[in-house]
Design a protein around this motif. Structure first.
Motif, short mmCIF file in Angstrom:
data_model
loop_
_atom_site.label_atom_id
_atom_site.label_comp_id
_atom_site.label_asym_id
_atom_site.label_seq_id
_atom_site.Cartn_x
_atom_site.Cartn_y
_atom_site.Cartn_z
N THR A 32 35.36 28.62 29.37
CA THR A 32 36.19 28.88 28.19
C THR A 32 35.81 30.21 27.56
OG1 THR A 32 36.42 26.51 27.75
CG2 THR A 32 36.87 28.01 25.92
N ARG A 33 34.49 30.46 27.46
CA ARG A 33 34.03 31.71 26.88
C ARG A 33 34.55 32.91 27.68
NH1 ARG A 33 29.97 32.48 23.32
NH2 ARG A 33 29.25 30.35 23.67
N ARG A 34 34.50 32.79 29.02
CA ARG A 34 34.96 33.87 29.89
C ARG A 34 36.45 34.11 29.71
NH1 ARG A 34 33.54 31.68 34.26
NH2 ARG A 34 31.35 32.32 34.09
N ARG A 35 37.23 33.00 29.57
CA ARG A 35 38.68 33.14 29.40
C ARG A 35 39.01 33.84 28.08
NH1 ARG A 35 39.74 28.28 30.11
NH2 ARG A 35 40.46 27.45 28.11
N VAL A 36 38.31 33.47 27.02
CA VAL A 36 38.54 34.09 25.72
C VAL A 36 38.17 35.57 25.76
CG1 VAL A 36 37.82 34.13 23.30
CG2 VAL A 36 38.29 31.95 24.42
N LEU A 37 37.04 35.88 26.37
CA LEU A 37 36.60 37.28 26.45
C LEU A 37 37.59 38.12 27.26
CD1 LEU A 37 32.75 36.77 26.94
CD2 LEU A 37 33.93 37.63 24.90
N THR A 38 38.18 37.51 28.29
CA THR A 38 39.18 38.24 29.09
C THR A 38 40.39 38.58 28.25
OG1 THR A 38 38.46 37.15 31.13
CG2 THR A 38 40.68 38.10 31.11
N VAL A 39 40.86 37.61 27.46
CA VAL A 39 42.01 37.86 26.58
C VAL A 39 41.66 38.91 25.53
CG1 VAL A 39 43.55 36.82 24.87
CG2 VAL A 39 43.00 35.58 26.97
N LEU A 40 40.45 38.83 24.98
CA LEU A 40 40.02 39.80 23.98
C LEU A 40 40.01 41.22 24.54
CD1 LEU A 40 37.14 37.82 22.26
CD2 LEU A 40 39.16 38.74 21.11
N ALA A 41 39.65 41.34 25.80
CA ALA A 41 39.64 42.67 26.42
C ALA A 41 41.05 43.23 26.56
CB ALA A 41 38.97 42.60 27.79
N GLU A 42 42.01 42.32 26.74
CA GLU A 42 43.39 42.75 26.91
C GLU A 42 44.12 42.91 25.58
OE1 GLU A 42 44.91 39.63 29.29
OE2 GLU A 42 43.92 40.28 31.14
N MET A 43 43.66 42.17 24.55
CA MET A 43 44.33 42.17 23.24
C MET A 43 43.29 42.50 22.17
SD MET A 43 46.56 38.68 23.72
CE MET A 43 47.36 38.81 22.12
N PRO A 44 43.05 43.77 21.86
CA PRO A 44 42.05 44.13 20.84
C PRO A 44 42.28 43.35 19.56
CG PRO A 44 42.90 46.08 21.93
CD PRO A 44 43.73 44.94 22.41
N TYR A 45 41.18 42.95 18.97
CA TYR A 45 41.21 41.97 17.87
C TYR A 45 40.92 42.60 16.51
CZ TYR A 45 39.27 38.41 14.78
OH TYR A 45 38.97 37.63 13.70
N THR A 46 41.70 42.22 15.50
CA THR A 46 41.35 42.52 14.11
C THR A 46 41.46 41.25 13.30
OG1 THR A 46 41.90 43.77 12.13
CG2 THR A 46 43.74 43.16 13.53
N SER A 47 40.54 41.06 12.37
CA SER A 47 40.57 39.84 11.55
C SER A 47 40.86 40.18 10.09
CB SER A 47 39.24 39.10 11.64
OG SER A 47 38.21 39.91 11.09
N ARG A 48 41.72 41.17 9.87
CA ARG A 48 42.11 41.56 8.51
C ARG A 48 40.90 41.91 7.66
NH1 ARG A 48 46.83 37.07 7.11
NH2 ARG A 48 48.06 37.45 8.97
#
Length: 349
Positions: A32-48
């Motif tokens: 699960t951690r690897r899947r989330v990190l993969t998505v994060l690499a593709e979709m840069p994250y901001t938390s307002r």
């Protein structure tokens, strides 16, 4: 830039799981951690602006007002406890009477831009919607829902809603109303009024339920004319007592707050009544003024220090990267304590 909810949908996991991965917390399996990190690499994250990718060591403390001594007491206890845990605090007065004052939502936006890691709300807006229309209540609830969905860590003190899945720490308001009424009943009072805050305020509704239960348990009808609603504060307490005395006779009253009780005592004197000889008065909070007014006020004390410690501990555990705390709702209810002083006595007749 994607938010937490978008990341979660893309990875097929919950928002809380994304938050745990971002903050390097335990409790997420490697796949699960690897899947989330993969998505994060593709979709840069901001938390307002809440700093999920950087630690600021700052939390927000939001209180509804500072004129009632109980809220500065909560603020001080929360700030002290946060400091001992290594966090600085930003205090916001969310219902300032100043024309330039900001509301709760405006303060939340400001705190997010300042990079706070989490927030503690004392008596949040969701608890005190007054006579707000259904759409307004939904808007306020949506304000908290957006914060939760974006992974902002929140704790409510004396407030909250189960549907939001936000941890809450609260005093048992219904038990407070029951205990205050039982105290007067045991002194021999039979006609006991309830000086309530606004009719739609959850704390007042809970105290009302406790008052009604104690009255009916003792065989006395909790008549509607024994209840008067008014805004919180000394002025509201005074107007509520005037309303009560204009339509019925009471020998004792319980009040939604010490602040209201002070107004009741002052109004009783204006009407030629002596406290407690003619009218016994019970407050709620055990604020700093309660022991020093004339007469010293019988009241129900909130365990402010213990409640603050529980709220800060819960928030910090959810913020620490190594924490094993889950996203499940944490709820802790504290018992109020009856403090008997000189504003209550047996009825004169």
């Amino acid at each position: 830039m994607a938010g937490l909810s978008e990341i979660a949908r893309a990875a097929g996991v919950s928002v809380s799981t994304v938050s745990r991965v971002l903050n390097r917390r335990a409790g997420v399996n490697q796949d699960t951690r690897r899947r989330v990190l993969t998505v994060l690499a593709e979709m840069p994250y901001t938390s307002r602006g809440i700093g999920a990718l950087r630690r600021t060591g700052v939390i927000g403390l939001l209180v509804p007002e500072l004129s009632n001594p109980v809220f500065p007491a909560f603020a001080e206890a929360l700030e002290t406890r946060a400091a001992s845990a290594g966090y600085a605090s930003m205090l916001c007065n969310t219902r300032s009477l100043s024309p330039q004052g900001l509301g709760e939502e405006e303060y939340v936006r400001m705190l997010l831009t300042r990079g706070v890691e989490g927030m503690i709300f004392v008596s949040p807006d969701i608890t005190n919607q007054g006579g707000a229309a259904e759409g307004e209540i939904g808007r306020v609830r949506g304000h908290y829902r957006r914060l939760v969905d974006d992974g902002v860590q929140l704790v409510f003190v004396n407030g909250g809603a189960a549907s939001l899945n936000v941890p809450d720490v609260r005093v048992d308001e219904q038990l407070a109303g029951y205990t205050a009424t039982r105290h007067l009943l045991e002194l021999g009072h039979r006609s006991i009024g309830f000086v309530s805050g606004p009719a739609y305020s959850l704390p007042s509704r809970l105290k009302h339920a406790g008052w009604a239960a104690a009255m009916e348990e003792a065989g006395h009808v909790s008549r509607p004319e024994l209840v008067a609603h008014a805004p919180y504060g000394a002025t509201g307490g005074a107007s509520a007592l005037r309303e009560l005395l204009a339509r019925t006779e009471v020998t004792g009253v319980i009040c939604s707050s010490d602040h209201m009780a002070l107004g009741v005592v002052a109004e009783a004197r204006r009407q030629g009544l002596s406290v407690p000889a003619d009218l016994s008065v019970v407050g709620f909070d055990d604020s700093t003024l309660a022991a020093h007014c004339g007469p010293p006020l019988t009241t129900l004390a909130q365990p402010i220090g213990e409640m603050a410690a529980a709220a800060v501990t819960e928030l910090v555990e959810r913020l620490e990267p190594e924490s094993d705390s889950t996203a499940d709702t944490f709820s802790r209810v504290f018992r109020p304590r009856l403090v008997v002083r000189e504003s209550t006595a047996p009825p004169a007749r």
